[in-house]
Design a protein around this motif. Sequence first.
Motif, PDB file in Angstrom:
ATOM      1  N   ARG A 189       0.839  -1.209   0.000  1.00  0.00           N
ATOM      2  CA  ARG A 189       0.000   0.000   0.000  1.00  0.00           C
ATOM      3  C   ARG A 189       0.869   1.252   0.000  1.00  0.00           C
ATOM      4  N   MET A 190       1.963   1.233   0.736  1.00  0.00           N
ATOM      5  CA  MET A 190       2.851   2.381   0.755  1.00  0.00           C
ATOM      6  C   MET A 190       3.539   2.579  -0.600  1.00  0.00           C
ATOM      7  N   LYS A 191       3.948   1.492  -1.223  1.00  0.00           N
ATOM      8  CA  LYS A 191       4.563   1.597  -2.548  1.00  0.00           C
ATOM      9  C   LYS A 191       3.567   2.127  -3.572  1.00  0.00           C
ATOM     10  N   ASP A 192       2.311   1.708  -3.440  1.00  0.00           N
ATOM     11  CA  ASP A 192       1.274   2.212  -4.344  1.00  0.00           C
ATOM     12  C   ASP A 192       1.069   3.713  -4.141  1.00  0.00           C
ATOM     13  N   LEU A 193       1.095   4.174  -2.888  1.00  0.00           N
ATOM     14  CA  LEU A 193       0.944   5.604  -2.617  1.00  0.00           C
ATOM     15  C   LEU A 193       2.106   6.388  -3.224  1.00  0.00           C
ATOM     16  N   GLU A 194       3.327   5.870  -3.074  1.00  0.00           N
ATOM     17  CA  GLU A 194       4.489   6.535  -3.657  1.00  0.00           C
ATOM     18  C   GLU A 194       4.379   6.594  -5.178  1.00  0.00           C
ATOM     19  N   ARG A 195       3.894   5.512  -5.763  1.00  0.00           N
ATOM     20  CA  ARG A 195       3.745   5.491  -7.224  1.00  0.00           C
ATOM     21  C   ARG A 195       2.714   6.521  -7.682  1.00  0.00           C
ATOM     22  N   ARG A 196       1.615   6.587  -6.970  1.00  0.00           N
ATOM     23  CA  ARG A 196       0.554   7.523  -7.353  1.00  0.00           C
ATOM     24  C   ARG A 196       0.999   8.979  -7.200  1.00  0.00           C
ATOM     25  N   LEU A 197       1.807   9.239  -6.176  1.00  0.00           N
ATOM     26  CA  LEU A 197       2.282  10.606  -5.946  1.00  0.00           C
ATOM     27  C   LEU A 197       3.532  10.942  -6.745  1.00  0.00           C
ATOM     28  N   GLY A 198       4.240   9.900  -7.190  1.00  0.00           N
ATOM     29  CA  GLY A 198       5.495  10.135  -7.910  1.00  0.00           C
ATOM     30  C   GLY A 198       6.586  10.626  -6.998  1.00  0.00           C
ATOM     31  N   LEU A 199       6.544  10.202  -5.714  1.00  0.00           N
ATOM     32  CA  LEU A 199       7.517  10.651  -4.717  1.00  0.00           C
ATOM     33  C   LEU A 199       8.005   9.466  -3.895  1.00  0.00           C
ATOM     34  N   GLU A 200       9.244   9.546  -3.429  1.00  0.00           N
ATOM     35  CA  GLU A 200       9.748   8.573  -2.466  1.00  0.00           C
ATOM     36  C   GLU A 200       9.471   9.118  -1.074  1.00  0.00           C
ATOM     37  N   LEU A 201       8.592   8.426  -0.343  1.00  0.00           N
ATOM     38  CA  LEU A 201       8.145   8.920   0.955  1.00  0.00           C
ATOM     39  C   LEU A 201       8.933   8.334   2.112  1.00  0.00           C
ATOM     40  N   LEU A 202       9.444   7.117   1.941  1.00  0.00           N
ATOM     41  CA  LEU A 202      10.124   6.418   3.030  1.00  0.00           C
ATOM     42  C   LEU A 202      11.542   6.041   2.628  1.00  0.00           C
ATOM     43  N   ASP A 203      12.452   6.158   3.576  1.00  0.00           N
ATOM     44  CA  ASP A 203      13.828   5.695   3.385  1.00  0.00           C
ATOM     45  C   ASP A 203      13.898   4.283   3.960  1.00  0.00           C
ATOM     46  N   ARG A 204      13.879   3.295   3.088  1.00  0.00           N
ATOM     47  CA  ARG A 204      13.843   1.896   3.522  1.00  0.00           C
ATOM     48  C   ARG A 204      15.235   1.336   3.808  1.00  0.00           C
ATOM     49  N   ARG A 205      16.264   2.135   3.626  1.00  0.00           N
ATOM     50  CA  ARG A 205      17.613   1.662   3.917  1.00  0.00           C
ATOM     51  C   ARG A 205      17.923   1.749   5.401  1.00  0.00           C
ATOM     52  N   THR A 206      17.151   2.539   6.118  1.00  0.00           N
ATOM     53  CA  THR A 206      17.369   2.683   7.551  1.00  0.00           C
ATOM     54  C   THR A 206      16.581   1.622   8.304  1.00  0.00           C
ATOM     55  N   ARG A 207      16.894   1.502   9.586  1.00  0.00           N
ATOM     56  CA  ARG A 207      16.143   0.569  10.426  1.00  0.00           C
ATOM     57  C   ARG A 207      14.756   1.146  10.677  1.00  0.00           C
ATOM     58  N   GLY A 208      13.751   0.358  10.454  1.00  0.00           N
ATOM     59  CA  GLY A 208      12.388   0.855  10.555  1.00  0.00           C
ATOM     60  C   GLY A 208      11.995   1.520   9.255  1.00  0.00           C
ATOM     61  N   ALA A 209      11.267   2.604   9.355  1.00  0.00           N
ATOM     62  CA  ALA A 209      10.836   3.343   8.165  1.00  0.00           C
ATOM     63  C   ALA A 209      10.931   4.827   8.473  1.00  0.00           C
ATOM     64  N   GLU A 210      11.964   5.461   7.969  1.00  0.00           N
ATOM     65  CA  GLU A 210      12.177   6.884   8.228  1.00  0.00           C
ATOM     66  C   GLU A 210      11.640   7.695   7.067  1.00  0.00           C
ATOM     67  N   LEU A 211      10.897   8.735   7.378  1.00  0.00           N
ATOM     68  CA  LEU A 211      10.337   9.587   6.340  1.00  0.00           C
ATOM     69  C   LEU A 211      11.437  10.376   5.640  1.00  0.00           C
ATOM     70  N   THR A 212      11.326  10.475   4.323  1.00  0.00           N
ATOM     71  CA  THR A 212      12.195  11.378   3.578  1.00  0.00           C
ATOM     72  C   THR A 212      11.696  12.809   3.774  1.00  0.00           C
ATOM     73  N   ALA A 213      12.415  13.767   3.236  1.00  0.00           N
ATOM     74  CA  ALA A 213      11.963  15.165   3.322  1.00  0.00           C
ATOM     75  C   ALA A 213      10.605  15.324   2.644  1.00  0.00           C
ATOM     76  N   ASP A 214      10.464  14.691   1.452  1.00  0.00           N
ATOM     77  CA  ASP A 214       9.160  14.726   0.772  1.00  0.00           C
ATOM     78  C   ASP A 214       8.109  14.024   1.621  1.00  0.00           C
ATOM     79  N   GLY A 215       8.498  12.921   2.250  1.00  0.00           N
ATOM     80  CA  GLY A 215       7.555  12.179   3.082  1.00  0.00           C
ATOM     81  C   GLY A 215       7.051  12.991   4.251  1.00  0.00           C
TER      82      GLY A 215
END
Length: 294
Positions: free
Chosen positions: A39-65
């Motif tokens: 669902r999160m990947k679908d939201l990112e696709r629809r918005l055309g933005l990377e919302l989460l930094d998945r390289r970190t532990r957990g899920a950290e919001l990007t600046a756009d996020g």
Amino acid sequence: MSGDVTLEGLRLLVAVAEHGSISAAARGAGISQPSASARMKDLERRLGLELLDRRTRGAELTADGRAVTDWACAVVDAADVLLTGSEALATRREARLSIAASQTVGEYLMPAWLAAHRRSRPDRAVRLQVMNSRDVVAALRAREIDLGFIETPVVPSDLARRKVGADRLTLVVGPSHPLARRRRSLGREDLLALALASREDGSGTREALSRALGTPVQPALELDSNAAVKVEVASGGYPAVLSELAVAGELRDRRLVEVELADVDLRRTLHAIWRRPGRLAPAAAGFLAEVLGR
């Protein structure tokens, strides 16, 4: 952007921001982690933005996020208010608390009050009716409701009252109206000379304006809702005097323009009302206490 976003996707994004991980947000939403990730990947696709930094532990919001989450919070809160208010309007007469509110109170203040009440008392059903102030008084006298909210400047002496807020009426015109370019304030006589669009007879807004002017308003065009009056004014038609609560969004977006008034006091008090004699029923008293912040 490749499609409309969903309310469920925005709710999940807010939950991820609050909990710090997709798995925790998934548990709160009652869905699996793979479903939440999809669902999160679908939201990112629809918005055309990377919302989460998945390289970190957990899920950290990007600046756009972080920016999108701030906007999403406002959308989710507004949706909750809409759903709660709509539910109250649809509730059957068997509800344990029946309320009526004038249009301005019902449209712009009551949804948030109902949402707060639902959070504190999810077991109590509330039925809301929205009508003009005169009809609220009539419904209360006929024992059709437990508690009323009105915006008229005078409360009938046979009813008990309590102040629940303050409001101000404002003269508004469409951006293309000649008064939108006026630099000097209008006075009482100028306002009396204007051909106005107005709410129907019996509305608190019209009664408050008549009382402020010292004479009954005789509108050029009479309409039965704030929304209808605003559409007329925004189209470049007649000016109107409406609650600042009702026109705040249109003034921000410049769909309407406020015309300053010099010597007309259009402030008014908003009241809760109930039948005399006797005390309010516990459910109505509890709701009123919440409105008053007690």
